[in-house]
Design a protein around this motif. Structure first.
Motif, PDB file in Angstrom:
ATOM      1  N   THR A   9       1.827   3.589  -9.668  1.00  0.00           N
ATOM      2  CA  THR A   9       2.724   3.837  -8.550  1.00  0.00           C
ATOM      3  C   THR A   9       2.393   5.160  -7.887  1.00  0.00           C
ATOM      4  O   THR A   9       1.717   6.016  -8.456  1.00  0.00           O
ATOM      5  N   SER A  20       4.819   0.758  -5.842  1.00  0.00           N
ATOM      6  CA  SER A  20       3.577   0.210  -6.373  1.00  0.00           C
ATOM      7  C   SER A  20       2.441   0.439  -5.379  1.00  0.00           C
ATOM      8  O   SER A  20       2.638   0.399  -4.164  1.00  0.00           O
ATOM      9  N   SER A  22       0.123  -1.567  -4.761  1.00  0.00           N
ATOM     10  CA  SER A  22      -0.182  -2.812  -4.068  1.00  0.00           C
ATOM     11  C   SER A  22       0.882  -3.202  -3.050  1.00  0.00           C
ATOM     12  O   SER A  22       0.718  -4.182  -2.336  1.00  0.00           O
ATOM     13  N   ARG A  24       3.014  -3.380   0.319  1.00  0.00           N
ATOM     14  CA  ARG A  24       2.705  -3.164   1.731  1.00  0.00           C
ATOM     15  C   ARG A  24       3.681  -2.195   2.368  1.00  0.00           C
ATOM     16  O   ARG A  24       3.360  -1.541   3.352  1.00  0.00           O
TER      17      ARG A  24
END
Length: 110
Positions: A9, A20, A22, A24
Motif C-alpha cells: 500500500t 493499495s 493496484s 485506480r
C-alpha cells in the motif's frame, strides 16, 4: 485483516489513508492519483525540448526545400499552365527531399 496487511500500500496523497498500489482511485476520498502527482525526472524537460527542436527542424527543412522547388518550377517555365504544373511538381519534389534531410539531421544531432 491479515490479507490487508500483506498487500502493498501507499498513503493517499489527498486523505492520508492507506491505498493499495493496484487501486485506480482511493476508496476513501476518490482521488484519481492516490500516490500523488506524477513527478518527471530531471532529464524529461530536456528530452521534450529536443523533440520540439527536432519537429521544428523537420518542418523548416521540408518547407524551405518545398518553397525553393516551387520557386524553381515557377522561374524556369514561361507558359501559365506549365508554370502551375511545374511549380507544384518541383515544390512536391522539394518537400520529398526535405523530409529525409530533416530526419537525417535530427538523427545526426543526437
Amino acid at each position: 485483516m491479515s490479507e490487508i496487511s500483506n498487500m502493498r500500500t501507499v498513503t493517499c496523497h489527498d486523505c492520508g489513508k492507506p491505498v493499495s498500489l493496484s487501486a485506480r482511485a482511493c476508496p476513501v476520498c476518490g482521488s484519481r492519483e492516490p500516490a500523488g502527482p506524477v513527478r518527471i525526472g530531471h532529464r524529461a524537460p530536456r528530452k521534450i525540448g529536443i523533440e520540439r527542436l527536432n519537429d521544428r527542424n523537420l518542418a523548416v527543412t521540408s518547407l524551405a526545400l518545398g518553397l525553393l522547388g516551387a520557386c524553381y518550377g515557377f522561374a524556369t517555365n514561361t507558359g501559365v499552365m506549365s508554370a502551375i504544373f511545374f511549380t507544384a511538381l518541383y515544390g512536391f519534389i522539394g518537400v520529398a527531399i526535405g523530409v529525409p534531410i530533416g530526419f537525417a539531421s535530427n538523427l545526426i544531432r543526437h
